[in-house]
Scaffold this active site. Structure first.
Site, PDB file in Angstrom:
ATOM      1  CB  CYS A 113      -1.231  -0.146   0.970  1.00 33.50           C
ATOM      2  SG  CYS A 113      -2.049  -1.071   1.283  1.00 33.50           S
ATOM      3  CG  HIS A 249      -3.040   3.685   2.571  1.00 31.47           C
ATOM      4  ND1 HIS A 249      -3.391   3.246   1.230  1.00 31.47           N
ATOM      5  CD2 HIS A 249      -3.255   2.236   3.290  1.00 31.47           C
ATOM      6  CE1 HIS A 249      -4.358   2.215   1.831  1.00 31.47           C
ATOM      7  NE2 HIS A 249      -4.452   1.546   2.519  1.00 31.47           N
ATOM      8  CG  ASN A 279      -6.784  -0.751   1.097  1.00 28.04           C
ATOM      9  OD1 ASN A 279      -6.291  -0.457   0.725  1.00 28.04           O
ATOM     10  ND2 ASN A 279      -6.359  -1.530   2.219  1.00 28.04           N
TER      11      ASN A 279
HETATM   12  O1  UT7 Z   1      -3.835  -1.213   3.462  1.00 27.93           O
HETATM   13  C1  UT7 Z   1      -3.035  -2.400   4.267  1.00 27.93           C
HETATM   14  C2  UT7 Z   1      -2.783  -1.914   5.929  1.00 27.93           C
HETATM   15  N1  UT7 Z   1      -4.011  -2.591   5.997  1.00 27.93           N
HETATM   16  C3  UT7 Z   1      -4.842  -2.267   7.214  1.00 27.93           C
HETATM   17  O2  UT7 Z   1      -4.760  -1.239   7.636  1.00 27.93           O
HETATM   18  C4  UT7 Z   1      -6.321  -2.537   7.642  1.00 27.93           C
HETATM   19  C5  UT7 Z   1      -6.027  -2.797   9.157  1.00 27.93           C
HETATM   20  N2  UT7 Z   1      -6.933  -3.141  10.008  1.00 27.93           N
HETATM   21  C6  UT7 Z   1      -8.580  -3.546  10.163  1.00 27.93           C
HETATM   22  O3  UT7 Z   1      -8.761  -2.403   9.477  1.00 27.93           O
HETATM   23  C7  UT7 Z   1      -9.145  -3.582  10.515  1.00 27.93           C
HETATM   24  O4  UT7 Z   1      -9.299  -4.709  11.666  1.00 27.93           O
HETATM   25  C8  UT7 Z   1     -10.601  -4.925   9.867  1.00 27.93           C
HETATM   26  C9  UT7 Z   1     -11.353  -4.354   8.922  1.00 27.93           C
HETATM   27  C10 UT7 Z   1      -9.662  -5.883   8.441  1.00 27.93           C
HETATM   28  C11 UT7 Z   1     -11.359  -5.296  10.741  1.00 27.93           C
HETATM   29  O5  UT7 Z   1     -11.403  -4.561  11.867  1.00 27.93           O
HETATM   30  P1  UT7 Z   1     -11.601  -5.424  13.332  1.00 27.93           P
HETATM   31  O6  UT7 Z   1     -12.872  -4.785  14.597  1.00 27.93           O
HETATM   32  O7  UT7 Z   1     -10.177  -5.361  13.505  1.00 27.93           O
HETATM   33  O8  UT7 Z   1     -12.687  -6.572  13.047  1.00 27.93           O
HETATM   34  P2  UT7 Z   1     -11.603  -7.560  13.814  1.00 27.93           P
HETATM   35  O9  UT7 Z   1     -10.788  -8.224  12.379  1.00 27.93           O
HETATM   36  O10 UT7 Z   1     -11.465  -7.927  15.346  1.00 27.93           O
HETATM   37  O11 UT7 Z   1     -12.992  -8.678  13.868  1.00 27.93           O
HETATM   38  C12 UT7 Z   1     -13.607  -8.701  14.701  1.00 27.93           C
HETATM   39  C13 UT7 Z   1     -15.077  -9.571  14.603  1.00 27.93           C
HETATM   40  C14 UT7 Z   1     -14.389 -11.202  14.543  1.00 27.93           C
HETATM   41  O12 UT7 Z   1     -15.462 -11.867  14.996  1.00 27.93           O
HETATM   42  P3  UT7 Z   1     -15.255 -12.895  16.412  1.00 27.93           P
HETATM   43  O13 UT7 Z   1     -14.576 -13.155  16.111  1.00 27.93           O
HETATM   44  O14 UT7 Z   1     -15.307 -11.592  17.222  1.00 27.93           O
HETATM   45  O15 UT7 Z   1     -16.853 -13.172  16.568  1.00 27.93           O
HETATM   46  C15 UT7 Z   1     -15.096 -11.638  12.832  1.00 27.93           C
HETATM   47  O16 UT7 Z   1     -14.756 -13.124  12.653  1.00 27.93           O
HETATM   48  O17 UT7 Z   1     -15.996  -8.991  13.407  1.00 27.93           O
HETATM   49  C16 UT7 Z   1     -16.423 -10.023  12.426  1.00 27.93           C
HETATM   50  N3  UT7 Z   1     -15.775 -10.240  11.310  1.00 27.93           N
HETATM   51  C17 UT7 Z   1     -17.034  -9.894  10.034  1.00 27.93           C
HETATM   52  N4  UT7 Z   1     -18.259  -9.850  10.756  1.00 27.93           N
HETATM   53  C18 UT7 Z   1     -18.683  -9.349   9.789  1.00 27.93           C
HETATM   54  C19 UT7 Z   1     -14.553 -10.400  10.510  1.00 27.93           C
HETATM   55  N5  UT7 Z   1     -15.024 -10.316   9.389  1.00 27.93           N
HETATM   56  C20 UT7 Z   1     -16.622  -9.682   8.997  1.00 27.93           C
HETATM   57  C21 UT7 Z   1     -17.309  -9.244   7.884  1.00 27.93           C
HETATM   58  N6  UT7 Z   1     -18.372  -9.708   8.335  1.00 27.93           N
HETATM   59  N7  UT7 Z   1     -16.765  -8.850   6.755  1.00 27.93           N
END
Ligand code: UT7
Length: 322
Positions: A113, A249, A279
């Site tokens: 990125c 970004h 993204n």
């Molecule tokens: O561009 C390069 C750099 N990339 C980034 O900077 C990305 C950085 N990370 C993020 O933007 C976030 O971490 C994400 C958007 C990827 C994820 O958000 P989060 O708030 O960190 O969620 P998480 O990964 O901690 O997941 C929370 C919950 C999980 O369920 P449980 O385990 O708590 O039951 C996931 O399974 O959300 C669930 N989940 C979803 N639910 C519905 C993950 N993806 C989805 C989804 N829809 N698409």
């Protein structure tokens, strides 16, 4: 002192738009989850036969017209991308040929990125050294071709597009300072598990998909982006209060908001495109810059901080006057 300065910008987004409602039909997700956790509402997805160079050519034509330069004026082409058309020749040579640019220095950079920030920083050095007079610098991705559309953790995040700028020498202030960094110790938090010398047989199978430990990436991103923004400002002896615009970004609205807070900038001074583009990896910063300029918000002479963070991890920022 000679600066390098942006003389024109352009962007291209593929025709097809995929909304959160479309994704609700493909994986166990909801518009509400995607919008609140990421800020994304829709993203553009390239056609199966559309390549990174196809998108770059369209973005470059707009940037070149804006800058008033023709193919014969361009003497350097650099593209930041992780999704080039081919392993070789490098995508910049394909773009150079498609645009009818005479033989010149042309190469691509792979910094996930942060690819555009790395490419712009590199072009800046060539121009300041007198080695280039008119650089076409791009960030572009067909990143949806690397996405596993069955994995809700990643498929809701990404989109395709290309952003281009023309960089030329100038006596007026343009790029003021750049800061780059990378640390491979974080490789396993965000990577694509197939390459020419690794696991090539898995290409095109379900094993080939972006791997991300999102919440860990999130934490390092916020911390590192804060430090890299400070580094670019400190190098230039500029305080954050002097900034007119933040062009970050576009990975996640919550990361963007955290950065704005650290810089004491109201969100009105931040160019946000994540809702419309998702993204787009290396394409996100140049496309956001183009959006801000074209809708009349970002004006000539204003002080802009651009920053990015991505797989590697890699990170970087550029402080410039438009
Ligand atoms: O561009 C390069 C750099 N990339 C980034 O900077 C990305 C950085 N990370 C993020 O933007 C976030 O971490 C994400 C958007 C990827 C994820 O958000 P989060 O708030 O960190 O969620 P998480 O990964 O901690 O997941 C929370 C919950 C999980 O369920 P449980 O385990 O708590 O039951 C996931 O399974 O959300 C669930 N989940 C979803 N639910 C519905 C993950 N993806 C989805 C989804 N829809 N698409």
């Amino acid at each position: 002192m000679t600066y390098s300065r942006i003389a024109g910008t352009g962007r291209y987004l593929p025709e097809r738009i995929m909304t959160n409602a479309d994704l609700e039909k493909m994986v166990d997700t909801s518009d509400e989850w995607i919008r609140t956790r990421t800020g994304v509402e829709r993203r553009h997805v390239c056609a199966p036969d559309q390549t990174t160079s196809d998108m770059c050519v369209e973005a470059a034509k707009i940037a070149m017209a804006e800058a008033g330069v023709g193919p014969e004026d361009v003497d350097m082409v650099i593209t930041g991308t992780t999704s080039p058309d081919l392993v070789f020749p490098n995508v910049s040579t394909i773009i150079q040929h498609k645009l009818g640019i005479p033989a010149c220095t042309a190469f691509s950079l792979e910094a996930a990125c942060t690819g555009f920030i790395y490419a712009l920083t590199t072009a800046d050095k060539f121009i300041k050294a007198g080695e280039a007079k008119c650089a076409l610098v791009m960030g572009a991705e067909c990143i949806t071709k690397l996405v596993d559309w069955k994995d809700r953790n990643t498929c809701v995040l990404f989109g395709d597009g290309a952003g281009a700028v023309i960089l030329k020498p100038s006596e007026e202030a343009g790029i003021i300072s750049c800061a780059l960094g990378a640390d491979g110790q974080y490789k396993d938090l965000l990577y694509y598990p197939v390459g020419v010398s690794t696991n090539l047989a898995a290409a095109g199978t379900d094993d080939a998909a972006i791997m991300m430990t999102g919440n860990e990436v999130f934490k390092v991103a916020v911390k590192t982006l804060g430090a890299i923004a400070k580094e670019a400002l400190d190098k230039a002896g500029v305080s954050k209060e002097e900034l007119d615009w933040l062009v970050p970004h576009q990975a996640n609205i919550r990361i963007i908001q955290a950065m704005a807070k650290r810089l004491n900038m109201p969100m009105e001074k931040v160019i946000v495109t994540v809702q419309d583009h998702g993204n787009t990896s290396a394409a996100s910063v140049p496309m956001a810059l183009d959006v801000g300029i074209r809708d009349g918000r970002v004006k000539k002479g204003e002080l802009i901080l651009m920053e990015a963070f991505g797989g590697g991890f890699t990170w970087g920022s550029v402080l410039m006057r438009l």
